[in-house]
Design a protein around this motif. Structure first.
Motif, PDB file in Angstrom:
ATOM      1  N   LEU A  60      -0.026  16.426  -3.398  1.00  0.00           N
ATOM      2  CA  LEU A  60      -0.839  15.230  -3.601  1.00  0.00           C
ATOM      3  C   LEU A  60      -0.009  14.103  -4.199  1.00  0.00           C
ATOM      4  CD1 LEU A  60      -4.271  16.577  -4.906  1.00  0.00           C
ATOM      5  CD2 LEU A  60      -3.807  15.445  -2.729  1.00  0.00           C
ATOM      6  N   PHE A  61       0.843  14.450  -5.158  1.00  0.00           N
ATOM      7  CA  PHE A  61       1.703  13.421  -5.756  1.00  0.00           C
ATOM      8  C   PHE A  61       2.631  12.824  -4.711  1.00  0.00           C
ATOM      9  CE2 PHE A  61       6.116  12.873  -7.240  1.00  0.00           C
ATOM     10  CZ  PHE A  61       5.967  11.639  -7.845  1.00  0.00           C
ATOM     11  N   VAL A  62       3.258  13.662  -3.894  1.00  0.00           N
ATOM     12  CA  VAL A  62       4.201  13.161  -2.887  1.00  0.00           C
ATOM     13  C   VAL A  62       3.487  12.263  -1.889  1.00  0.00           C
ATOM     14  CG1 VAL A  62       5.729  13.846  -1.017  1.00  0.00           C
ATOM     15  CG2 VAL A  62       5.785  15.101  -3.169  1.00  0.00           C
ATOM     16  N   VAL A  63       2.289  12.652  -1.463  1.00  0.00           N
ATOM     17  CA  VAL A  63       1.534  11.855  -0.484  1.00  0.00           C
ATOM     18  C   VAL A  63       1.140  10.507  -1.069  1.00  0.00           C
ATOM     19  CG1 VAL A  63      -0.612  11.743   0.833  1.00  0.00           C
ATOM     20  CG2 VAL A  63       0.704  13.866   0.783  1.00  0.00           C
ATOM     21  N   VAL A  64       0.596  10.508  -2.287  1.00  0.00           N
ATOM     22  CA  VAL A  64       0.170   9.253  -2.915  1.00  0.00           C
ATOM     23  C   VAL A  64       1.380   8.386  -3.246  1.00  0.00           C
ATOM     24  CG1 VAL A  64      -0.980   8.253  -4.924  1.00  0.00           C
ATOM     25  CG2 VAL A  64      -1.961  10.243  -3.791  1.00  0.00           C
ATOM     26  N   ASN A  65       2.465   9.006  -3.684  1.00  0.00           N
ATOM     27  CA  ASN A  65       3.672   8.236  -3.970  1.00  0.00           C
ATOM     28  C   ASN A  65       4.224   7.585  -2.714  1.00  0.00           C
ATOM     29  OD1 ASN A  65       6.973   8.414  -4.305  1.00  0.00           O
ATOM     30  ND2 ASN A  65       5.932   7.723  -6.140  1.00  0.00           N
ATOM     31  N   MET A  66       4.159   8.291  -1.599  1.00  0.00           N
ATOM     32  CA  MET A  66       4.604   7.718  -0.330  1.00  0.00           C
ATOM     33  C   MET A  66       3.699   6.562   0.090  1.00  0.00           C
ATOM     34  SD  MET A  66       5.222   9.713   3.277  1.00  0.00           S
ATOM     35  CE  MET A  66       6.137  10.965   2.391  1.00  0.00           C
ATOM     36  N   ALA A  67       2.381   6.757  -0.062  1.00  0.00           N
ATOM     37  CA  ALA A  67       1.449   5.682   0.265  1.00  0.00           C
ATOM     38  C   ALA A  67       1.665   4.469  -0.639  1.00  0.00           C
ATOM     39  CB  ALA A  67       0.011   6.177   0.135  1.00  0.00           C
ATOM     40  N   PHE A  68       1.983   4.711  -1.904  1.00  0.00           N
ATOM     41  CA  PHE A  68       2.261   3.611  -2.834  1.00  0.00           C
ATOM     42  C   PHE A  68       3.502   2.841  -2.411  1.00  0.00           C
ATOM     43  CE2 PHE A  68       4.615   2.350  -6.731  1.00  0.00           C
ATOM     44  CZ  PHE A  68       3.807   1.284  -7.107  1.00  0.00           C
ATOM     45  N   ASN A  69       4.552   3.550  -2.030  1.00  0.00           N
ATOM     46  CA  ASN A  69       5.780   2.877  -1.589  1.00  0.00           C
ATOM     47  C   ASN A  69       5.556   2.078  -0.312  1.00  0.00           C
ATOM     48  OD1 ASN A  69       7.354   3.887  -3.714  1.00  0.00           O
ATOM     49  ND2 ASN A  69       7.813   5.775  -2.611  1.00  0.00           N
ATOM     50  N   ILE A  70       4.748   2.618   0.604  1.00  0.00           N
ATOM     51  CA  ILE A  70       4.456   1.902   1.853  1.00  0.00           C
ATOM     52  C   ILE A  70       3.644   0.643   1.566  1.00  0.00           C
ATOM     53  CG2 ILE A  70       3.216   2.035   4.041  1.00  0.00           C
ATOM     54  CD1 ILE A  70       3.953   5.003   4.141  1.00  0.00           C
ATOM     55  N   SER A  71       2.624   0.766   0.709  1.00  0.00           N
ATOM     56  CA  SER A  71       1.799  -0.402   0.377  1.00  0.00           C
ATOM     57  C   SER A  71       2.611  -1.448  -0.374  1.00  0.00           C
ATOM     58  CB  SER A  71       0.600   0.027  -0.463  1.00  0.00           C
ATOM     59  OG  SER A  71       1.005   0.523  -1.731  1.00  0.00           O
ATOM     60  N   LEU A  72       3.544  -0.999  -1.216  1.00  0.00           N
ATOM     61  CA  LEU A  72       4.394  -1.945  -1.947  1.00  0.00           C
ATOM     62  C   LEU A  72       5.297  -2.710  -0.991  1.00  0.00           C
ATOM     63  CD1 LEU A  72       4.688  -2.604  -4.988  1.00  0.00           C
ATOM     64  CD2 LEU A  72       6.667  -1.088  -5.033  1.00  0.00           C
ATOM     65  N   LEU A  73       5.869  -2.016  -0.019  1.00  0.00           N
ATOM     66  CA  LEU A  73       6.728  -2.689   0.957  1.00  0.00           C
ATOM     67  C   LEU A  73       5.904  -3.607   1.853  1.00  0.00           C
ATOM     68  CD1 LEU A  73       9.597  -2.963   2.022  1.00  0.00           C
ATOM     69  CD2 LEU A  73       9.126  -1.062   3.579  1.00  0.00           C
ATOM     70  N   HIS A  74       4.683  -3.181   2.215  1.00  0.00           N
ATOM     71  CA  HIS A  74       3.806  -4.052   3.011  1.00  0.00           C
ATOM     72  C   HIS A  74       3.455  -5.323   2.246  1.00  0.00           C
ATOM     73  CE1 HIS A  74       0.642  -5.312   5.726  1.00  0.00           C
ATOM     74  NE2 HIS A  74      -0.228  -5.314   4.733  1.00  0.00           N
ATOM     75  N   LEU A  75       3.246  -5.190   0.943  1.00  0.00           N
ATOM     76  CA  LEU A  75       2.942  -6.368   0.121  1.00  0.00           C
ATOM     77  C   LEU A  75       4.141  -7.310   0.066  1.00  0.00           C
ATOM     78  CD1 LEU A  75       0.785  -7.699  -1.650  1.00  0.00           C
ATOM     79  CD2 LEU A  75       1.664  -6.394  -3.590  1.00  0.00           C
ATOM     80  N   ILE A  76       5.348  -6.752  -0.019  1.00  0.00           N
ATOM     81  CA  ILE A  76       6.556  -7.588   0.021  1.00  0.00           C
ATOM     82  C   ILE A  76       6.642  -8.325   1.354  1.00  0.00           C
ATOM     83  CG2 ILE A  76       9.081  -7.550   0.016  1.00  0.00           C
ATOM     84  CD1 ILE A  76       8.953  -5.167  -1.863  1.00  0.00           C
ATOM     85  N   LYS A  77       6.288  -7.635   2.433  1.00  0.00           N
ATOM     86  CA  LYS A  77       6.409  -8.216   3.771  1.00  0.00           C
ATOM     87  C   LYS A  77       5.470  -9.397   3.957  1.00  0.00           C
ATOM     88  CE  LYS A  77       6.099  -6.983   8.665  1.00  0.00           C
ATOM     89  NZ  LYS A  77       5.873  -5.881   9.646  1.00  0.00           N
TER      90      LYS A  77
END
Length: 391
Positions: A347-364
């Motif tokens: 669960l941590f790995v999945v949420v951490n991955m989703a957090f990193n993706i959303s963070l990069l999407h926000l940068i974009k």
């Protein structure tokens, strides 16, 4: 409006044709605008939605030339309205993405603590599981998106040098952060993390040519002064920093500087890709996949140093990783104390991955500074929730 106004009855005069068309097609032409005339017979459109008065070149005269002027001005008006709608939609997308990033950031921090319950003796294994697991998952997603036509050959042919720098910054930030975190108290790290925004603004000015208002600059100066005063003080977090030495505090600041450089560099990648792709945009999984791949390579090179920071001798690292994998799988009689695995770590790995993706999407879709603010706010929310939970 242009298509409707060309359907004027040819027998009417210019002014009557224009008014009759606007009244006839009330929904497309008259719902958003009212027609005002009488001031030297000039045409004025007033918008209910935007609160603006739009003067239109031309007079209400039975002249095809004047009517063409009106049609050109009407087309320009429609273009302006479309641009404003696009801008409003972009701002709404940024707000939604920022809120999602904050929620995922809080969940990421909470699940990290929960994942360490079964893997409390193997935190270094959890860190490496996340690092190398991302590479596999990101490249699988990239492969599927390439086959679906979302990722193009032009995106993949972009220069890989920025991705190498991204991976290097992330690896060095992790190494320096681990080294400093192992020698600093938990109370001092949130204080030093405030320098992250300062580095973000500085790098945005240097590499993106951004200009900020005077109050924003003063805010950054106050943050720096606050950190310096805290370090120099003799109480609370400042005392703990003085006890452990200024060197480790500076090393933690350098770690946040590398993280800020990493996020700004990702924004530079998106900006340059838009130029090279002639208005297009590189898919964020291209940036994530190659950045994570090079990060894993540099992590491998730093493994002797990183394992020592976690208290694991390098010659014992294979046995340590094997025992961590057994505890993660949580099968057999040798996994006593690993209750909660593998569910909580996954669960941590999945949420951490989703957090990193959303963070990069926000940068974009916005900027590195906005992503920094969202990440910092999620950290503040996590602290508040922790205080409520502890009480």
């Amino acid at each position: 409006m242009l298509a409707y106004c060309r359907r004027n009855p040819p027998t009417l005069s210019g002014d009557h044709r224009l008014i009759s068309v606007i009244e006839r097609y009330r929904n497309p032409c008259f719902h958003s605008f009212r027609l005002y005339s009488g001031i030297e017979r000039e045409i004025v459109l007033r918008s209910h939605h935007f609160g603006r008065v739009w003067p239109v070149v031309g007079r209400l005269e039975p002249s095809k030339r004047k009517l063409r002027h009106f049609l050109v001005a009407s087309s320009s008006l429609e273009t302006t309205i479309t641009d404003e709608k696009v801008e409003r939609k972009r701002k709404l997308d940024v707000i939604v993405a920022a809120l999602l990033t904050v929620v995922l950031g809080v969940g990421n921090r909470v699940l990290y603590k929960l994942a360490l319950i079964p893997l409390r003796q193997y935190p270094f294994f959890l860190a490496q599981l996340a690092t190398f697991g991302y590479v596999v998952v990101y490249f699988l997603i990239l492969h599927f998106r390439y086959n679906a036509g979302i990722v193009t050959d032009e995106m993949l042919s972009l220069s890989k040098t920025p991705y190498v720098a991204i991976g290097l910054f992330e690896a060095l930030a992790a190494a320096s952060g681990m080294a400093a975190g192992a020698n600093l108290s938990g109370a001092s790290i949130p204080i030093l993390s405030q320098t992250f925004l300062v580095w973000q603004l500085l790098f945005s000015v240097l590499f993106l040519g951004r200009r900020y208002k005077l109050n924003q600059i003063f805010g950054c100066v106050f943050v720096v002064i606050g950190v310096i005063v805290t370090v120099a003080s003799g109480s609370g977090a400042g005392l703990s920093m003085k006890e452990y030495g200024i060197f480790w505090s500076l090393l933690m600041v350098i770690s946040f500087m590398l993280q800020a450089a990493d996020t700004v560099l990702k924004e530079v990648v998106f900006v340059n890709a838009a130029k090279e792709l002639k208005g297009g945009s590189v898919d964020l999984f291209v940036v994530n996949s190659y950045g994570s791949g090079f990060q894993a390579i540099f992590i491998c090179l730093l493994l002797p140093f990183l394992s020592k920071l976690w208290g694991v001798p390098f010659n014992q690292l294979p046995a340590y990783l094997k025992d961590g994998a057994v505890c993660f799988v949580n099968l057999g009689s040798l996994t006593s104390g690993c209750e909660g695995a593998p569910l909580l770590p996954v669960l941590f790995v999945v949420v951490n991955m989703a957090f990193n993706i959303s963070l990069l999407h926000l940068i974009k879709i916005s900027s590195a500074v906005v992503s920094c603010l969202a990440s910092s706010f999620s950290g503040m929310m996590h602290v508040e929730f922790s205080c409520v939970y502890d009480n």
